[in-house]
Design an enzyme around this catalytic site. Structure first.
Site, mmCIF file in Angstrom:
data_model
loop_
_atom_site.group_PDB
_atom_site.id
_atom_site.type_symbol
_atom_site.label_atom_id
_atom_site.label_comp_id
_atom_site.label_asym_id
_atom_site.label_seq_id
_atom_site.Cartn_x
_atom_site.Cartn_y
_atom_site.Cartn_z
ATOM 1 N N LYS A 13 -33.427 5.871 -66.853
ATOM 2 C CA LYS A 13 -34.332 5.376 -67.904
ATOM 3 C C LYS A 13 -33.514 4.900 -69.117
ATOM 4 O O LYS A 13 -33.758 5.281 -70.270
ATOM 5 C CB LYS A 13 -35.351 6.450 -68.292
ATOM 6 C CG LYS A 13 -36.767 5.879 -68.284
ATOM 7 C CD LYS A 13 -37.850 6.847 -68.407
ATOM 8 C CE LYS A 13 -39.108 6.219 -69.004
ATOM 9 N NZ LYS A 13 -39.454 4.860 -68.592
HETATM 10 N N1 PMP Z 1 -40.521 3.661 -62.577
HETATM 11 C C1 PMP Z 1 -40.085 3.118 -63.725
HETATM 12 C C2 PMP Z 1 -39.030 2.063 -63.672
HETATM 13 C C3 PMP Z 1 -40.640 3.530 -64.952
HETATM 14 O O1 PMP Z 1 -40.208 2.987 -66.097
HETATM 15 C C4 PMP Z 1 -41.667 4.504 -64.954
HETATM 16 C C5 PMP Z 1 -42.306 4.926 -66.255
HETATM 17 N N2 PMP Z 1 -41.616 5.969 -66.872
HETATM 18 C C6 PMP Z 1 -42.067 5.060 -63.728
HETATM 19 C C7 PMP Z 1 -41.476 4.614 -62.560
HETATM 20 C C8 PMP Z 1 -43.076 6.162 -63.679
HETATM 21 O O2 PMP Z 1 -42.514 7.355 -64.134
HETATM 22 P P1 PMP Z 1 -43.356 8.488 -64.853
HETATM 23 O O3 PMP Z 1 -44.438 8.876 -63.919
HETATM 24 O O4 PMP Z 1 -42.402 9.580 -65.102
HETATM 25 O O5 PMP Z 1 -43.908 7.878 -66.096
#
Ligand code: PMP
Length: 321
Positions: free
Chosen positions: A153
């Protein structure tokens, strides 16, 4: 007036500013989280969804960029709850924590100096859940772990997501689906993907260059507990998407949303399928505090303030605020 947590204090959002020389602004050397808090008018409570899990991931991701955060996940959760309380939010809220290289000097390395900031903005639903998404396979490939780790991230990596999401919209779709460099399905621009096939869920593995989503983990648990449906974590081919019984995305912003077509091929007749609908129903009850079994996933903002006597929980918070 909205407040942000910035350089160890709560300050007016418009005062939470960094210099143009900031390393992260120049080189993308930050990491971030997206966390949602859901407001329930009945108990007049704001529930932060899986806050500590997000902050555990945040702290782990920091290590990729050699940012060793001083605050524990529990302390970051307490700071966030305090921020929301001080802002007095009584609507759903999107929370954005960032840890960024704060050195004000040019030069590409990974300098030690870093700061943590958290701000929150009121939000309504990102997608209209009644309307399944029109998706396409992106012409952009998902970032590789040995280039910019997608699981991290990392701020700079979101150029990859922005390119794919914009291309999809420019071409008349709602969202993009990334393949990775191996040609296997990875995820959406900011959401994980699930396929329903043969009465089971299927989703790509962590090694497919996905972000290991907190919602993804929650969905697997909810499917098992509430629907008796297991998940196969495995590589998925592009053409399997065209044949799927159902497809859906999940993520903090995306929540749980049906995919109605991929590359102009309808999925589940272009309607949300039964498994997707049941998962949506459970998910929205859980996040608003209507399912006691999942209470440990929720941090009640106003109640936790009363318990702490209006003070922050955790010694590090007291030191920084
Ligand atoms: N993939 C990516 C590339 C993202 O940016 C996100 C959003 N955080 C997700 C998947 C989903 O992750 P989460 O359920 O932890 O928000």
């Amino acid at each position: 007036m909205s407040l942000a947590y910035f350089k160890g204090a709560f300050v007016p959002l418009e005062e939470a500013k960094v210099s143009v020389m900031t390393h992260a602004f120049n080189y993308g050397t930050g990491i971030f989280e997206g966390i949602k808090a859901y407001y329930s008018p009945g108990p007049d409570e704001l529930f932060i969804f899986r806050a500590e899990d997000h902050f555990e991931r945040f702290r782990r991701n920091g290590r990729i960029l050699k940012m060793y955060l001083r605050e524990s996940a529990a302390e970051l959760t307490a700071i966030t709850a305090e921020l929301l309380r001080r802002n007095g939010h009584r609507s759903d809220v999107y929370i954005r924590p960032l840890a960024y290289k704060s050195l004000e000097k040019v030069g590409v390395k990974l300098p030690d100096e870093h700061d943590v900031t958290i701000f929150a903005v009121p939000v309504s639903a990102y997608f209209d859940l009644a309307r399944p998404l029109r998706t396409c396979i992106s012409s952009w490939r998902r970032v590789e772990d040995n280039a910019i780790p997608g699981r991290g991230k990392i701020c700079g990596a979101y150029v990859n997501s922005a390119l794919a999401a914009q291309e999809a919209r420019d071409n008349g779709f709602d969202e993009a689906i990334f393949l990775n460099e191996d040609g296997q399905v990875a995820e959406g621009s900011a959401m994980n993907i699930f396929m329903v096939r043969g009465g089971r869920l299927h989703t790509p593995p962590a090694s497919a260059n996905i972000l290991e989503g907190i919602t993804r983990a929650a969905i697997m648990e909810i499917a098992r507990n509430e629907l008796g449906i297991g998940t196969d974590i495995r590589s998925i081919d592009r053409s399997e998407l065209y044949q799927a019984d159902e497809l859906f995305f999940c993520g903090t912003m995306a929540e749980v949303v049906a995919i109605g077509s991929v590359d102009h091929r309808p999925v589940a007749g272009g309607m949300p399928g039964p498994v997707t609908r049941q998962l949506q129903e459970c998910f929205f009850e859980i996040v608003r505090g209507a399912r006691p079994r999942y209470a440990e996933w929720l941090t009640p903002v106003y109640q936790s303030g009363e318990e702490a006597g209006g003070r922050l929980v955790g010694s590090a918070c007291e030191a920084h605020v």
